[in-house]
Design a protein around this motif. Structure first.
Motif, PDB file in Angstrom:
ATOM      1  N   GLU A 134      -1.153  14.265  -2.023  1.00 27.62           N
ATOM      2  CA  GLU A 134      -1.583  14.902  -3.265  1.00 27.62           C
ATOM      3  C   GLU A 134      -2.883  15.679  -3.051  1.00 27.62           C
ATOM      4  OE1 GLU A 134      -0.439  13.166  -7.373  1.00 27.62           O
ATOM      5  OE2 GLU A 134      -1.263  11.481  -6.229  1.00 27.62           O
ATOM      6  N   THR A 135      -3.172  16.593  -4.016  1.00 25.60           N
ATOM      7  CA  THR A 135      -4.425  17.356  -4.015  1.00 25.60           C
ATOM      8  C   THR A 135      -5.387  16.735  -5.020  1.00 25.60           C
ATOM      9  OG1 THR A 135      -3.303  19.410  -3.400  1.00 25.60           O
ATOM     10  CG2 THR A 135      -5.458  19.607  -4.464  1.00 25.60           C
ATOM     11  N   ILE A 136      -6.619  16.456  -4.584  1.00 21.78           N
ATOM     12  CA  ILE A 136      -7.617  15.822  -5.443  1.00 21.78           C
ATOM     13  C   ILE A 136      -8.981  16.467  -5.166  1.00 21.78           C
ATOM     14  CG2 ILE A 136      -8.072  13.984  -3.772  1.00 21.78           C
ATOM     15  CD1 ILE A 136      -7.939  13.499  -7.580  1.00 21.78           C
ATOM     16  N   ARG A 170      -6.968  18.804  -0.097  1.00 24.22           N
ATOM     17  CA  ARG A 170      -5.704  19.473  -0.402  1.00 24.22           C
ATOM     18  C   ARG A 170      -4.486  18.613  -0.081  1.00 24.22           C
ATOM     19  NH1 ARG A 170      -6.500  24.537  -1.923  1.00 24.22           N
ATOM     20  NH2 ARG A 170      -8.485  25.540  -1.418  1.00 24.22           N
ATOM     21  N   SER A 171      -4.602  17.701   0.851  1.00 22.75           N
ATOM     22  CA  SER A 171      -3.488  16.801   1.186  1.00 22.75           C
ATOM     23  C   SER A 171      -4.092  15.454   1.558  1.00 22.75           C
ATOM     24  CB  SER A 171      -2.658  17.364   2.344  1.00 22.75           C
ATOM     25  OG  SER A 171      -1.565  16.508   2.640  1.00 22.75           O
ATOM     26  N   ALA A 172      -4.181  14.597   0.561  1.00 25.50           N
ATOM     27  CA  ALA A 172      -4.917  13.338   0.723  1.00 25.50           C
ATOM     28  C   ALA A 172      -4.288  12.455   1.786  1.00 25.50           C
ATOM     29  CB  ALA A 172      -4.979  12.602  -0.602  1.00 25.50           C
ATOM     30  N   LEU A 173      -5.159  11.742   2.491  1.00 30.00           N
ATOM     31  CA  LEU A 173      -4.760  10.760   3.498  1.00 30.00           C
ATOM     32  C   LEU A 173      -5.439   9.435   3.181  1.00 30.00           C
ATOM     33  CD1 LEU A 173      -5.282  12.971   6.675  1.00 30.00           C
ATOM     34  CD2 LEU A 173      -3.088  12.455   5.574  1.00 30.00           C
ATOM     35  N   SER A 174      -4.940   8.389   3.809  1.00 30.04           N
ATOM     36  CA  SER A 174      -5.574   7.084   3.606  1.00 30.04           C
ATOM     37  C   SER A 174      -7.007   7.090   4.132  1.00 30.04           C
ATOM     38  CB  SER A 174      -4.754   5.985   4.289  1.00 30.04           C
ATOM     39  OG  SER A 174      -4.616   6.268   5.668  1.00 30.04           O
ATOM     40  N   SER A 175      -7.310   8.002   5.099  1.00 29.97           N
ATOM     41  CA  SER A 175      -8.679   8.081   5.633  1.00 29.97           C
ATOM     42  C   SER A 175      -9.646   8.688   4.627  1.00 29.97           C
ATOM     43  CB  SER A 175      -8.686   8.900   6.929  1.00 29.97           C
ATOM     44  OG  SER A 175      -8.072  10.157   6.732  1.00 29.97           O
ATOM     45  N   ASN A 176      -9.152   9.282   3.536  1.00 35.13           N
ATOM     46  CA  ASN A 176     -10.024   9.773   2.471  1.00 35.13           C
ATOM     47  C   ASN A 176     -10.405   8.668   1.488  1.00 35.13           C
ATOM     48  OD1 ASN A 176      -7.987  12.573   2.728  1.00 35.13           O
ATOM     49  ND2 ASN A 176     -10.203  12.736   3.048  1.00 35.13           N
ATOM     50  N   VAL A 204      -6.279   6.122  -1.783  1.00 36.33           N
ATOM     51  CA  VAL A 204      -5.130   6.956  -1.406  1.00 36.33           C
ATOM     52  C   VAL A 204      -4.037   6.038  -0.859  1.00 36.33           C
ATOM     53  CG1 VAL A 204      -4.300   8.865   0.003  1.00 36.33           C
ATOM     54  CG2 VAL A 204      -6.636   8.903  -0.899  1.00 36.33           C
ATOM     55  N   SER A 205      -2.882   6.006  -1.553  1.00 33.96           N
ATOM     56  CA  SER A 205      -1.764   5.132  -1.158  1.00 33.96           C
ATOM     57  C   SER A 205      -0.654   5.957  -0.520  1.00 33.96           C
ATOM     58  CB  SER A 205      -1.204   4.401  -2.384  1.00 33.96           C
ATOM     59  OG  SER A 205      -2.206   3.651  -3.029  1.00 33.96           O
ATOM     60  N   TYR A 206       0.284   5.222   0.095  1.00 35.89           N
ATOM     61  CA  TYR A 206       1.424   5.902   0.691  1.00 35.89           C
ATOM     62  C   TYR A 206       2.276   6.545  -0.401  1.00 35.89           C
ATOM     63  CZ  TYR A 206       0.450   3.958   5.276  1.00 35.89           C
ATOM     64  OH  TYR A 206      -0.140   3.655   6.476  1.00 35.89           O
ATOM     65  N   LYS A 207       3.008   7.550  -0.011  1.00 34.50           N
ATOM     66  CA  LYS A 207       3.834   8.299  -0.950  1.00 34.50           C
ATOM     67  C   LYS A 207       4.814   7.358  -1.642  1.00 34.50           C
ATOM     68  CE  LYS A 207       6.271  12.716  -1.131  1.00 34.50           C
ATOM     69  NZ  LYS A 207       6.794  13.847  -0.339  1.00 34.50           N
ATOM     70  N   PRO A 208       4.825   7.353  -2.978  1.00 37.72           N
ATOM     71  CA  PRO A 208       5.726   6.433  -3.680  1.00 37.72           C
ATOM     72  C   PRO A 208       7.170   6.939  -3.645  1.00 37.72           C
ATOM     73  CG  PRO A 208       4.575   7.785  -5.265  1.00 37.72           C
ATOM     74  CD  PRO A 208       4.036   8.170  -3.916  1.00 37.72           C
ATOM     75  N   LYS A 209       8.082   6.015  -3.925  1.00 35.54           N
ATOM     76  CA  LYS A 209       9.499   6.361  -3.987  1.00 35.54           C
ATOM     77  C   LYS A 209      10.008   6.064  -5.376  1.00 35.54           C
ATOM     78  CE  LYS A 209      13.962   5.601  -1.786  1.00 35.54           C
ATOM     79  NZ  LYS A 209      14.712   4.988  -0.676  1.00 35.54           N
ATOM     80  N   ALA A 210      10.799   6.971  -5.893  1.00 33.62           N
ATOM     81  CA  ALA A 210      11.384   6.747  -7.214  1.00 33.62           C
ATOM     82  C   ALA A 210      12.488   5.699  -7.115  1.00 33.62           C
ATOM     83  CB  ALA A 210      11.939   8.051  -7.769  1.00 33.62           C
ATOM     84  N   GLU A 211      12.616   4.901  -8.166  1.00 39.61           N
ATOM     85  CA  GLU A 211      13.671   3.887  -8.241  1.00 39.61           C
ATOM     86  C   GLU A 211      14.513   4.165  -9.483  1.00 39.61           C
ATOM     87  OE1 GLU A 211      14.304  -0.964  -8.444  1.00 39.61           O
ATOM     88  OE2 GLU A 211      12.298  -0.087  -8.577  1.00 39.61           O
ATOM     89  N   LEU A 212      15.814   4.234  -9.271  1.00 40.89           N
ATOM     90  CA  LEU A 212      16.731   4.542 -10.359  1.00 40.89           C
ATOM     91  C   LEU A 212      17.533   3.299 -10.705  1.00 40.89           C
ATOM     92  CD1 LEU A 212      18.189   6.410 -12.296  1.00 40.89           C
ATOM     93  CD2 LEU A 212      19.597   7.228 -10.401  1.00 40.89           C
ATOM     94  N   ARG A 213      17.507   2.917 -11.980  1.00 43.39           N
ATOM     95  CA  ARG A 213      18.288   1.776 -12.471  1.00 43.39           C
ATOM     96  C   ARG A 213      19.201   2.245 -13.595  1.00 43.39           C
ATOM     97  NH1 ARG A 213      13.156  -0.324 -12.218  1.00 43.39           N
ATOM     98  NH2 ARG A 213      12.950  -0.297 -14.492  1.00 43.39           N
ATOM     99  N   ALA A 214      20.369   1.631 -13.643  1.00 41.31           N
ATOM    100  CA  ALA A 214      21.340   1.956 -14.694  1.00 41.31           C
ATOM    101  C   ALA A 214      21.735   0.683 -15.410  1.00 41.31           C
ATOM    102  CB  ALA A 214      22.573   2.625 -14.091  1.00 41.31           C
ATOM    103  N   ASP A 215      21.872   0.750 -16.758  1.00 39.73           N
ATOM    104  CA  ASP A 215      22.267  -0.456 -17.487  1.00 39.73           C
ATOM    105  C   ASP A 215      23.731  -0.792 -17.244  1.00 39.73           C
ATOM    106  OD1 ASP A 215      23.321   1.657 -18.890  1.00 39.73           O
ATOM    107  OD2 ASP A 215      22.803   0.886 -20.879  1.00 39.73           O
ATOM    108  N   ARG A 216      24.500   0.148 -16.745  1.00 40.14           N
ATOM    109  CA  ARG A 216      25.868  -0.087 -16.292  1.00 40.14           C
ATOM    110  C   ARG A 216      26.242   1.085 -15.385  1.00 40.14           C
ATOM    111  NH1 ARG A 216      29.238   0.074 -21.805  1.00 40.14           N
ATOM    112  NH2 ARG A 216      27.327  -0.824 -22.644  1.00 40.14           N
TER     113      ARG A 216
END
Length: 730
Positions: A134-136, A170-176, A204-216
């Motif tokens: 991300e940019t910060i 411009r591109s955050a790293l854990s070292s920031n 600065v955390s690792y890139k998150p992943k989206a999680e998709l859930r369905a009720d059925r």
């Protein structure tokens, strides 16, 4: 003479430079702070470090500001300490003696003056958690006036911030990641600075992943499915939008991550925020099917309630309605999974196939349209083969009686056919081989009737069903016994009586024109024994115990059975036994029954019973029957001194003159009547022939076709169970 001078150093500092001699000591300047707080002061200390402990030093202080150097009136302070409240560049030196001897100048120290302006560090965007890539922007803001500032940052992150008012990553790293604070220095007066700002933390955390859930996972008819997109790990940061995709194409962005869909497809999502948009990892795809109205049904063929190991069974998924072509999907809790076809043929079932089965169909033309799951069908596979149970009635043969075999299986209504066998002794294998009885292959009835059986024989059965046919194991052999002695094979008992005391020596001898024999026993508890413990030639010697009670017979190496005898061992050592013959008594012969104790062979005052009815009660010690008749057959027992013996069966054999000859006149009479009738009919036909030769011939043929001999029924009754004549033993 030593020369001393000052040289302007870099960044406005001053350093002393020695003359030709290098032996002069150098003053050292220390400070407790580098900035004078508002309304406060800073303590400076000057000292001379020499190897000697000499004293007498005075200290001379100097201050530089705005290109002017000022000598401070502080030389009289022998301890070298001063307190200053003005900004500037400070240094010192020591001096002593007359004339004054001066040390080298100390290094200079910049003392700044703290201004009231307050710096603040801000993050933009102000999210509690930043993700890799991300940019910060980390910004240092100083409010109050139009002053121009130089900025200084302090951080424990690996990557240091530049000395500017903002630090754009411009591109955050854990070292920031780290703590950041800043301060400002007035450009027009390098001696005036702010205090340090409060610290702000950047994670600065690792890139998150989206999680998709369905009720059925399937849209019901006329309904919808709710999908929920969230981040993993979960984030409380704001500003996220969720981008949805169906079958790889952009669907629509929403703010709260919830959508409702009514169409089938392959759905996925991801999150995004910021400018330019920062995207999370894509979620895993979720297949959403749309339910159609067709209803699948699981069937078992054959539809038996229990399947046995090794049988063939087909589990079938049937979907009715229309000409749609389907792909099939199965769900089961069995160990072995079925293939995705409309039927699953199990050619040799095992317990691993046991379980609940259900199926659904997916349209070949539209892979997102499916049926609902069918109802579950339970398949139970027994790991052991079905063992049929054979019963024989009666167990003991009587003249003219038929023998009925019944073969019982666990589930009699499940399409079984039955196979009937005669057991043929096989002494080499210490077992029996099986010969199929006439018309005994694959009968629909579970019973088989044999007429004309006269000798001891053994039988087994088994059942089969299905295509290819699955067969059960053979039943345990069951026997029908004949007490009648015949010439081919016989069994004699010594002593010749049914009942014996424990520890009696009893010999069972097989007789006949055979070299190999075995003695078999059917015990009281229903067990079949094939070996005699002490066999000498054709004689089995028994030292009797209670367990020796049973039915005994001989089997030859050629497959012959002898007559059978009952042996009863008296368990009560003080009780009497009934002395009665082992073999049947011939009708008309005399027989004597007696009562005996282990310690006394001849007894008097004995009560004798026939079929539980008292028939003799006097001083005689034996029961004599001078001419035995069929009515004397039955159970006998004796009683002495209040103790009863066991009861034993005495069989009466009807002689040929009594039974066979008695039936011969009947058949002679029937033959005579038939013969006379035939002669009369022929005479009448001859009389009619004189009138019409053709008529005579025709009536003669008709008469023959209706003669008694042509309508004889040879043992099959169509209204009852099939009846078969058994082959007589060779």
């Amino acid at each position: 003479m030593e020369l001393e001078y000052l040289e302007r150093g870099h960044a406005g500092t001053w350093k002393s430079q020695p003359g030709p001699s290098c032996s002069k000591p150098k003053a050292e300047l220390r400070h407790d702070n580098t900035a004078v707080p508002v309304g406060g002061s800073v303590a400076l200390t000057c000292s001379v470090n020499t190897s000697s402990s000499s004293s007498g030093w005075k200290y001379y202080w100097y201050r530089y500001e705005n290109d002017y150097t000022t000598s401070l009136d502080a030389g009289f302070l022998s301890n070298g300490e001063i307190s200053v409240s003005e900004k500037g560049l400070y240094w010192c030196r020591g001096g002593r003696g007359e004339p004054v001897y001066y040390t080298e100048y100390s290094d200079s120290v910049m003392i700044s003056e703290t201004v009231s302006n307050r710096p603040v560090v801000t993050l933009y965007p102000n999210w509690s958690e930043i993700y890799r890539g991300e940019t910060i922007t980390v910004r240092c803001e100083i409010h109050g006036g139009d002053t121009e500032w130089d900025y200084e940052w302090e951080t424990n992150s690996i990557i240091k911030a530049p000395n500017q008012n903002e630090y754009r990553i411009r591109s955050a790293l854990s070292s920031n990641s780290g703590n950041y604070h800043c301060k400002g220095r007035i450009k027009s007066s390098q001696y005036e600075i702010t205090r340090w700002s409060d610290t702000i933390t950047l994670n600065v955390s690792y890139k998150p992943k989206a999680e998709l859930r369905a009720d059925r996972t399937a849209v019901p008819v006329g309904g919808s499915v709710t999908l929920n997109c969230s981040l993993t790990p979960s984030s409380s940061s704001s500003g996220w939008k969720y981008y949805w995709y169906r079958d790889g194409k952009s669907y629509k962005p929403v703010t709260n991550g919830l959508i409702s869909v009514s169409e089938g497809g392959l759905y996925s999502c991801r999150g995004g925020r910021g400018e330019p948009v920062y995207y999370t990892e894509d979620s895993e795809s979720v297949r959403i099917d749309k339910i159609v109205s067709n209803r699948p049904v699981v069937t078992l063929y054959p539809n038996w309630s229990e399947i046995y190991r090794g049988e063939t069974i087909t589990v079938r998924c049937e979907i009715h309605g229309g000409d749609t072509e389907w792909d099939y999907e199965w769900e089961t809790n069995s160990t072995i999974k079925p293939p995705n076809q409309n039927e699953y043929r199990i050619r040799s079932a095992s317990s691993s196939n046991s379980g609940n089965y259900r199926c659904k169909g997916r349209m070949k033309s539209s892979q997102h349209k499916t049926t609902e799951w069918s109802d579950s069908v339970t398949l139970t596979v027994s790991d052991s083969k079905s063992d049929p149970v054979l019963t024989v009635s009666p167990s003991w043969l009587s003249p003219g009686a038929s023998v009925t075999l019944n073969c019982e299986v666990e589930h009699p209504s499940a399409g079984w056919s039955f196979y009937w066998y005669k057991a043929v002794p096989d002494l080499s294998e210490k077992s029996s081989s099986y010969e199929l009885l006439p018309d005994g292959s694959g009968t629909a009835q579970d019973s088989y009737i044999i007429h004309g059986q006269t000798h001891t024989a053994g039988y087994v059965c088994r059942a089969g069903r299905g295509d290819p046919e699955y067969h059960t194991d053979h039943s345990q052999p069951k026997f029908v016994w004949s007490a009648d002695v015949h010439s081919a094979a016989s069994l004699t008992v010594s002593p010749d009586r049914v009942q014996h005391f424990t520890s009696d020596s009893v010999s069972l001898t097989c007789e006949g024109n055979f070299t190999e024999w075995r003695v078999r026993k059917f015990s009281e508890d229903g067990r079949l024994y094939s070996d005699c413990r002490r066999m000498t030639g054709s004689t089995c010697n028994i030292n009797t115990s209670k367990s020796d009670t049973g039915v005994y017979w001989c089997e030859s190496g050629s497959g012959e059975f002898s007559s059978a005898v009952n042996i009863t061992v008296q368990n009560d050592g003080n009780g009497p036994i009934l002395v009665s013959p082992v073999h049947p008594v011939t009708e008309g012969a005399s027989v004597s029954l007696s009562c005996s104790l282990r310690t006394q062979k001849i007894l008097s005052n004995v009560f004798f019973y026939h079929n539980d009815k008292l028939i003799q009660n006097d001083t005689r010690g034996e029961l004599k029957i001078s001419a035995v008749s069929k009515s004397d057959e039955g159970f006998y027992k004796c009683q002495y001194s209040g103790r009863e013996s066991a009861q034993s069966w005495m069989s009466v054999k009807v002689t040929v003159s009594g039974a066979d000859s008695s039936s011969s006149p009947v058949w002679l009479m029937v033959g005579l009547v038939c013969g006379v009738s035939l002669i009369i009919i022929l005479l009448l036909l001859l009389y009619r022939c004189r009138q019409s030769k053709y008529s005579c011939f025709t009536r003669s043929i008709q008469s023959e076709s209706h003669s008694p001999g042509s309508s004889t029924n040879h043992g099959v009754n169509q209204n009852e169970t099939h009846v078969y004549d058994s082959p007589h033993p060779a």
